[in-house]
Write an enzyme that holds these catalytic residues in place. Sequence first.
Site, short mmCIF file in Angstrom:
data_model
loop_
_atom_site.label_atom_id
_atom_site.label_comp_id
_atom_site.label_asym_id
_atom_site.label_seq_id
_atom_site.Cartn_x
_atom_site.Cartn_y
_atom_site.Cartn_z
N ASP A 257 -13.98 0.51 -1.17
CA ASP A 257 -13.09 1.68 -1.06
C ASP A 257 -13.15 2.33 0.30
O ASP A 257 -12.18 2.91 0.77
CB ASP A 257 -13.45 2.72 -2.13
CG ASP A 257 -12.71 2.47 -3.41
OD1 ASP A 257 -13.34 2.53 -4.48
OD2 ASP A 257 -11.50 2.20 -3.32
N ILE B 204 -10.47 0.89 2.42
CA ILE B 204 -9.09 0.88 1.93
C ILE B 204 -8.52 2.27 2.10
O ILE B 204 -9.14 3.26 1.71
CB ILE B 204 -9.02 0.49 0.43
CG1 ILE B 204 -9.67 -0.86 0.20
CG2 ILE B 204 -7.58 0.45 -0.03
CD1 ILE B 204 -9.66 -1.27 -1.25
N GLU C 168 -9.43 5.25 -5.95
CA GLU C 168 -9.70 6.28 -4.95
C GLU C 168 -8.45 6.42 -4.09
O GLU C 168 -8.19 5.58 -3.23
CB GLU C 168 -10.91 5.90 -4.10
CG GLU C 168 -11.31 7.00 -3.14
CD GLU C 168 -12.43 6.57 -2.22
OE1 GLU C 168 -13.52 6.30 -2.75
OE2 GLU C 168 -12.22 6.49 -1.01
N ASP D 248 -6.49 8.08 -1.20
CA ASP D 248 -6.87 8.86 -0.01
C ASP D 248 -5.80 9.86 0.38
O ASP D 248 -6.11 10.94 0.84
CB ASP D 248 -7.14 7.90 1.15
CG ASP D 248 -8.28 6.97 0.84
OD1 ASP D 248 -8.09 5.75 0.87
OD2 ASP D 248 -9.36 7.48 0.54
N HIS E 270 11.77 2.32 -1.36
CA HIS E 270 13.20 2.09 -1.15
C HIS E 270 13.44 1.95 0.34
O HIS E 270 13.03 2.79 1.13
CB HIS E 270 14.02 3.26 -1.69
CG HIS E 270 14.01 3.35 -3.17
ND1 HIS E 270 14.64 2.44 -3.98
CD2 HIS E 270 13.42 4.24 -4.01
CE1 HIS E 270 14.46 2.76 -5.25
NE2 HIS E 270 13.72 3.84 -5.30
N CYS F 44 14.10 -3.20 -0.57
CA CYS F 44 15.39 -3.83 -0.30
C CYS F 44 15.50 -4.07 1.19
O CYS F 44 15.09 -3.22 1.98
CB CYS F 44 16.53 -2.91 -0.75
SG CYS F 44 16.38 -2.42 -2.46
N SER G 222 15.91 -6.11 -3.26
CA SER G 222 14.77 -6.57 -4.05
C SER G 222 14.91 -6.01 -5.44
O SER G 222 15.18 -4.83 -5.62
CB SER G 222 13.46 -6.04 -3.46
OG SER G 222 13.04 -6.82 -2.42
N SER H 215 13.78 -5.39 -9.57
CA SER H 215 12.59 -5.09 -10.37
C SER H 215 12.46 -6.14 -11.45
O SER H 215 13.38 -6.89 -11.75
CB SER H 215 12.70 -3.71 -10.97
OG SER H 215 13.88 -3.64 -11.74
#
Lengths: 354, 581
Positions: free
Chosen positions: A45, A48, A84, A86, A130, A172, A198, A200
């Site tokens: 973590d 990241i 976690e 951030d 998006h 997209c 793109s 779903s």
Amino acid sequence: YINIYSGHTNNWAVLVCTSRFWFNYRHVANTLSVYRSVKRLGIPDSHIVLMLADDMACNHRNPKPATVFSHKNMELNVYGDDVEVDYRGYEVTVENFLRILTGRLPPSTPRSKRLLSDDRSNILIYLTGHGGNGFLKFQDSEEISNVELADAFEQMWQKRRYNELLFIIDTCQGASMYERFYSPNLMALASSQVGEDSLSHQPDLAIGVHLMDRYTFYLLEFLEDIHPASKTNMNDLFKVCPKSQCVSTPGHRTDLFLRDPGSVLITDFFGSVRKVELTMETINLTDPIEQLESGELQKEMHTYADQLPVSEIIHQKPKQKDWHPPDGFILGLWTLILLVFFQTYGVKHLKHIF
Amino acid sequence: MKIRRAQQFVKYSDQPVMLKLKRGQLAALSIAAVVIIVGVPLWWRTTETYRAWLPVSQIKELAKLQLHLSADVEVVFARGTVTPEQQKKVPLTQTQNMEHRVDEDTALSYRYETRYRTATIMEEDALNQPTAAEADLSLHTLSESPSGSLVVYVIPESSSLLPQNVDVYIGQRRTALLRIGSQMRVGKTLEQLLAHMEPRIKQVLHVMSFSHTDITAALSNRVRISPGNKESIADSMRAFKSSPGYEITFSLLNPDPKSHRLHWDIEGAVETYIQPLLTKLSPVANFSIDSQTLYYAMLGVNPRFDSSRSTYTLNADSLAHVINPVEARLGSNAASSNPVLNFLLYIPDAHHSPLYIHDHKKQQVPTNAFHSPRWGGIMIIRQCWVYNVNEFYEVDTVFPVDINIDMAKVMGVFLAQLRLLLGVQSSTPPPGFLVAPCGNAGLADWELDRLMWSRSVENIATATTTITSLAQLLDQIGNIVINDNIAQQVSSAVTSLQLAVSELEAGNLGFALQYSKEAILSSERAFFDPSLLHLLYFPDDQKFAIYIPLFLPMCVPILLSLLKIVSEARQKHREKKPKKD
């Protein structure tokens, strides 16, 4: 020369979900599934940086609070109990994202919110949300353009803040975001080409929204087969989600990358395989340990600051509200009324008032 | 009353036409004048970004980096190495220059100033000691060489200081002992003697002072160097990059607190063994040390039981997967962004004791430790370094068992790993060399010098790259505001860089390192200032879209009226012309 060794000593991941609101559930599920895979493959973590609006798990419309599912029939809860985050809520902005990448954070930023990479770090950057041709929408109020992103990566390169960088975007027209890159050692993948959307994956009827995007769904399936010691390379990653499954055409860009993608392991970016060397030498220390007197050690006594003086709260009396003169609206209204009155009936009536 | 008042106000429509036209023209002209003289400069000034002045020309000069490194070497001839004839020409000074061009922007030049002289009586006495180590110690008490310089004592073949197959002994401070062959073989004249000694002295310089490979490795931030082989890649990846501070964390991992109660005197051990090294390294960086104990921290890899030795073993291949599960629990100081070095000591649980690491050839690793580049080191305790061992295998032992750890052995390994990770270690010396062990401080003086050379060069290279790319960035993007504090940081960085380069040329290693550290701090602060964020990318069509609705409705009437005035004036001029004719 052909360098097949990766030359990295540590791994970082920056995972960003740029949408908020309940109907963008799938973007949060996308990001959390990548987060989960990356953690499972070894990146801790502390390495990241997760940016989410984080308004799904405790949303009023979530029929199963404290969960975010990625497969229908609620098979896999990607929220878990050790997430976690951030940057959450309104902290997910273009400015913060660029600040993280370039390192220009205010000095008060804690360590967990910084990208402390060096010239031997491999960084994975995952963006979802998006997007459009050349831009990505952040939280419905601002956008980041592909030129800004390319400039940010160039500044990272100037300061040698990465060794190699893998950029994955699931929006997209995602391929437009990596068109303008010009710094070396960048590899990019996108879920759709310019002009394509793109799509779903599948809705869950109990939760009522689409749970994942197609590209990330198949990416997650691909990553579930990877374990820390696997030798799968990037060419397999490029084949994830062909047009038959994804409806859009995923794209990738490797011309700026120095190594051949076939020699790049998935775990070079998604996992954290450390290089180790056996220590062959030791130093012969002969002095005995000095016995420190306990008086020499200064022990600091720490106490908690009294943040909520409960006694004061209980016995508080309601505060007297200070008197304020009437504000502008009331004054204006009365002026108007007086003016109309004197206009109608003439100024000579003033002497009756004053 | 009423009539007078009415006369005062003449209707506008009754006024003569010429007056109207003239008034109209005046109005248009004055509006145009206000717009052009007052409006345009006002708009320009208010939409301008504040950019403080930067020393761009000096930055361009620094972009072409020319580093001059110089080292002073003193070669002292002991009795029996020079003939009286040769002795007459001594003392003698020689200077050697070597130029290297690394790439089009970077050039290096090395200068070695060698002084030759004969030994004094006190030095002769010192060289008469029985062993080389004692000779080294007594030579050190006579004189102390400044940072960056070397002294080589040449001893005759008959001397018994060095063992048979060793020609050169490198001491713990800045001295080396060189044994040359007999005068018969070497030659009569001083020139021949010097020519015979030169390759050896070059090797000594290569080991104890800066070498071309080290300096070019330090420039890796600035120059894209293609790595040679796997070893050089590994070497360049192992040590931490230069940083103003480091954090060192010692962690004791106890996976089995029910069986073991561990006692380690970490504070005393750090004070006795680690602190001398860090104090010696204080010109290079600041260090902060902390320690912690972690309970129920497993290794993440299952050890295998080796029945032939009745011990548990960990293969070298599985070591890479040990670090990640532990790292999540280690924690670090949230307040600083300095790189962290982690040193872990693992005490295996009662069911997996004793635990040893095997290398690729299935041999036990003597230190039972491994390290990861730019991360830290992990050590598994050996049974012999732990007291109260015998109680392990008895049936009626009362758990938990008290265990006292021998910190001297543990710290010996950690100190070796710390040296590797900080970049102190040098490559294997050439054949015929004997390098003295580094002693209780953990660092020889010449090792410190080498580190200071490479750190100075690395800092200067990084700072110049930072400043140059910052100037380039600010030049390219005209929208970024440059505050006064950034300009001041940049100026101070430039000044420090110029001072550092000149001190390096003069050979003052301590000052060069100090100025280079100041340059790094200023340049990093300037580059990473939070106000330098260029957020606003305006493509040209967006700029038009903003300005057209504001300026077009205002400018069109003005332009049209100006055009009308001009056309009327031209018409009048044409009418006047025939009159004149």
